[in-house]
Design a protein around this motif. Sequence first.
Motif, PDB file in Angstrom:
ATOM      1  N   ASP A 128      -4.434  -6.401 -13.699  1.00  0.00           N
ATOM      2  CA  ASP A 128      -3.998  -7.344 -12.511  1.00  0.00           C
ATOM      3  C   ASP A 128      -2.768  -7.784 -12.277  1.00  0.00           C
ATOM      4  O   ASP A 128      -2.815  -8.927 -13.113  1.00  0.00           O
ATOM      5  CB  ASP A 128      -5.546  -7.298 -12.130  1.00  0.00           C
ATOM      6  CG  ASP A 128      -5.546  -8.899 -11.943  1.00  0.00           C
ATOM      7  OD1 ASP A 128      -6.473  -8.741 -12.740  1.00  0.00           O
ATOM      8  OD2 ASP A 128      -5.269  -9.985 -11.205  1.00  0.00           O
ATOM      9  N   PRO A 164       0.759  -5.677   1.393  1.00  0.00           N
ATOM     10  CA  PRO A 164       0.380  -4.513   1.110  1.00  0.00           C
ATOM     11  C   PRO A 164       1.773  -2.918   0.155  1.00  0.00           C
ATOM     12  O   PRO A 164       1.772  -1.995   0.118  1.00  0.00           O
ATOM     13  CB  PRO A 164      -1.071  -3.731   1.216  1.00  0.00           C
ATOM     14  CG  PRO A 164      -1.450  -5.603   1.154  1.00  0.00           C
ATOM     15  CD  PRO A 164       0.061  -5.688   1.507  1.00  0.00           C
ATOM     16  N   ALA A 223       4.714  -2.920  -1.473  1.00  0.00           N
ATOM     17  CA  ALA A 223       3.978  -3.289  -3.007  1.00  0.00           C
ATOM     18  C   ALA A 223       3.716  -2.288  -3.308  1.00  0.00           C
ATOM     19  O   ALA A 223       4.128  -1.788  -4.692  1.00  0.00           O
ATOM     20  CB  ALA A 223       2.461  -4.050  -3.314  1.00  0.00           C
ATOM     21  N   PHE A 224       3.164  -1.730  -1.768  1.00  0.00           N
ATOM     22  CA  PHE A 224       2.374   0.293  -2.715  1.00  0.00           C
ATOM     23  C   PHE A 224       4.436   0.848  -2.643  1.00  0.00           C
ATOM     24  O   PHE A 224       4.423   1.604  -4.045  1.00  0.00           O
ATOM     25  CB  PHE A 224       2.344   0.979  -1.586  1.00  0.00           C
ATOM     26  CG  PHE A 224       2.356   2.168  -1.724  1.00  0.00           C
ATOM     27  CD1 PHE A 224       0.579   2.365  -2.036  1.00  0.00           C
ATOM     28  CD2 PHE A 224       2.651   3.364  -1.154  1.00  0.00           C
ATOM     29  CE1 PHE A 224       0.105   3.896  -2.416  1.00  0.00           C
ATOM     30  CE2 PHE A 224       2.179   4.906  -1.201  1.00  0.00           C
ATOM     31  CZ  PHE A 224       1.260   5.036  -2.207  1.00  0.00           C
ATOM     32  N   PHE A 239       5.878   0.431  -6.403  1.00  0.00           N
ATOM     33  CA  PHE A 239       5.502   0.739  -7.298  1.00  0.00           C
ATOM     34  C   PHE A 239       5.536   2.041  -7.416  1.00  0.00           C
ATOM     35  O   PHE A 239       5.767   2.500  -8.539  1.00  0.00           O
ATOM     36  CB  PHE A 239       3.883   0.381  -7.257  1.00  0.00           C
ATOM     37  CG  PHE A 239       3.079   0.311  -8.942  1.00  0.00           C
ATOM     38  CD1 PHE A 239       3.401  -0.578  -9.200  1.00  0.00           C
ATOM     39  CD2 PHE A 239       2.447   1.847  -8.556  1.00  0.00           C
ATOM     40  CE1 PHE A 239       2.584   0.110 -10.517  1.00  0.00           C
ATOM     41  CE2 PHE A 239       2.389   2.606 -10.177  1.00  0.00           C
ATOM     42  CZ  PHE A 239       1.641   1.600 -10.740  1.00  0.00           C
ATOM     43  N   VAL A 257      -4.158   2.751  -9.051  1.00  0.00           N
ATOM     44  CA  VAL A 257      -3.416   1.805  -9.039  1.00  0.00           C
ATOM     45  C   VAL A 257      -4.088   1.014  -6.979  1.00  0.00           C
ATOM     46  O   VAL A 257      -4.303   1.605  -6.621  1.00  0.00           O
ATOM     47  CB  VAL A 257      -2.201   1.048  -8.729  1.00  0.00           C
ATOM     48  CG1 VAL A 257      -1.699  -0.293  -8.744  1.00  0.00           C
ATOM     49  CG2 VAL A 257      -1.368   2.022 -10.335  1.00  0.00           C
ATOM     50  N   PHE A 312      -4.053  -1.787  -3.636  1.00  0.00           N
ATOM     51  CA  PHE A 312      -3.007  -3.202  -3.354  1.00  0.00           C
ATOM     52  C   PHE A 312      -4.044  -3.062  -2.271  1.00  0.00           C
ATOM     53  O   PHE A 312      -4.403  -2.919  -0.633  1.00  0.00           O
ATOM     54  CB  PHE A 312      -1.913  -2.019  -2.974  1.00  0.00           C
ATOM     55  CG  PHE A 312      -1.445  -1.183  -3.080  1.00  0.00           C
ATOM     56  CD1 PHE A 312       0.140  -1.807  -4.269  1.00  0.00           C
ATOM     57  CD2 PHE A 312      -1.400   0.088  -4.313  1.00  0.00           C
ATOM     58  CE1 PHE A 312       0.948  -0.987  -5.347  1.00  0.00           C
ATOM     59  CE2 PHE A 312      -0.489   0.646  -4.805  1.00  0.00           C
ATOM     60  CZ  PHE A 312       0.638   0.112  -5.492  1.00  0.00           C
ATOM     61  N   THR A 362      -0.451  -9.649  -2.505  1.00  0.00           N
ATOM     62  CA  THR A 362      -1.283  -8.638  -2.635  1.00  0.00           C
ATOM     63  C   THR A 362      -1.862  -8.435  -3.492  1.00  0.00           C
ATOM     64  O   THR A 362      -0.746  -8.707  -5.090  1.00  0.00           O
ATOM     65  CB  THR A 362      -0.079  -6.885  -2.044  1.00  0.00           C
ATOM     66  OG1 THR A 362       0.209  -7.526  -0.619  1.00  0.00           O
ATOM     67  CG2 THR A 362      -0.913  -5.889  -2.282  1.00  0.00           C
ATOM     68  N   VAL A 390      -2.258  -6.260  -6.983  1.00  0.00           N
ATOM     69  CA  VAL A 390      -2.397  -4.808  -7.669  1.00  0.00           C
ATOM     70  C   VAL A 390      -3.432  -5.173  -8.383  1.00  0.00           C
ATOM     71  O   VAL A 390      -3.103  -6.107  -9.830  1.00  0.00           O
ATOM     72  CB  VAL A 390      -0.696  -4.621  -7.754  1.00  0.00           C
ATOM     73  CG1 VAL A 390      -0.625  -3.162  -8.142  1.00  0.00           C
ATOM     74  CG2 VAL A 390       0.069  -5.478  -6.534  1.00  0.00           C
TER      75      VAL A 390
END
Lengths: 155, 102
Positions: free
Chosen positions: A12, A19, A22-23, A26, A104, A106, A113, A115
């Motif tokens: 992590d 989030p 971040a999503f 990613f 994964v 978030f 966030t 992860v």
Amino acid sequence: MTTITAAPVRKDVLVTCAPDRAFQVFAAEMGRWWLKSHSLAASGQAKVVVEPFAGGAWYEVGNEGERCDWGHVLAWEPPARLVLIWRLSPDFTYDPALHTEVEVTFTPEGHGTRVRLEHRMLENYGAAGAQMSHVFDSPNGWGGLIASYVAAAGA
Amino acid sequence: MTDASHALSALADPTRRRVFERLAESPASVAEITRGLTVSQPAVSQHLKVLREAGLVTGTPKGASTVYRIDPAGLGPLRQWLDRFWDAQLEAFARVVDEDKP
């Protein structure tokens, strides 16, 4: 022979954005951060594609346009969760019959966030896991050790 | 792709490597492993603990002792490699996310 369940690999990291961002980075922008040293493309990695829906493909595209499949999307649930099916065998070739999962998640934490990544179902590598020795160079005489390991593990 | 000394760091210790090589020949108890080495039984136990934690060997209770063998699925090196692989990838991911900050 009994079935062996391998412990998943869990990681992590805390990132300094919401989030949904971040999503986005990613999944949709995976090629921006994926380490180029981990590529199947003979001509070098140009981009990584994660098709944004369950059942979508997960692949990289080389600098000469060749496509190298990595797996599939099992769950696409922005901004909270992404599950990918990783079909790369231990020697980093695509094996459509291989099913391991990378989940994964978030989760908001403070102003950032958390992860969390879990690579699971590693037992599906089975004896092929021993073939990981292919990716280990043997600069200091490790080769013999690995060979005996593989021989015994495969016995 | 990676180097063995990292992926198999648990085997960097020469004695530990001999314990591992002994198990690659055949499964054995702590006493049996100790017999072929010039180190004490507690030391061998300690090495086995590290090897177990690295996923390189497993222990199965048999009577009063435990029989050790190398991970029959051969997943130890694989897990270690994936562990480092995802470490590096998530680090790179976090770096890119942070770069986007205004």
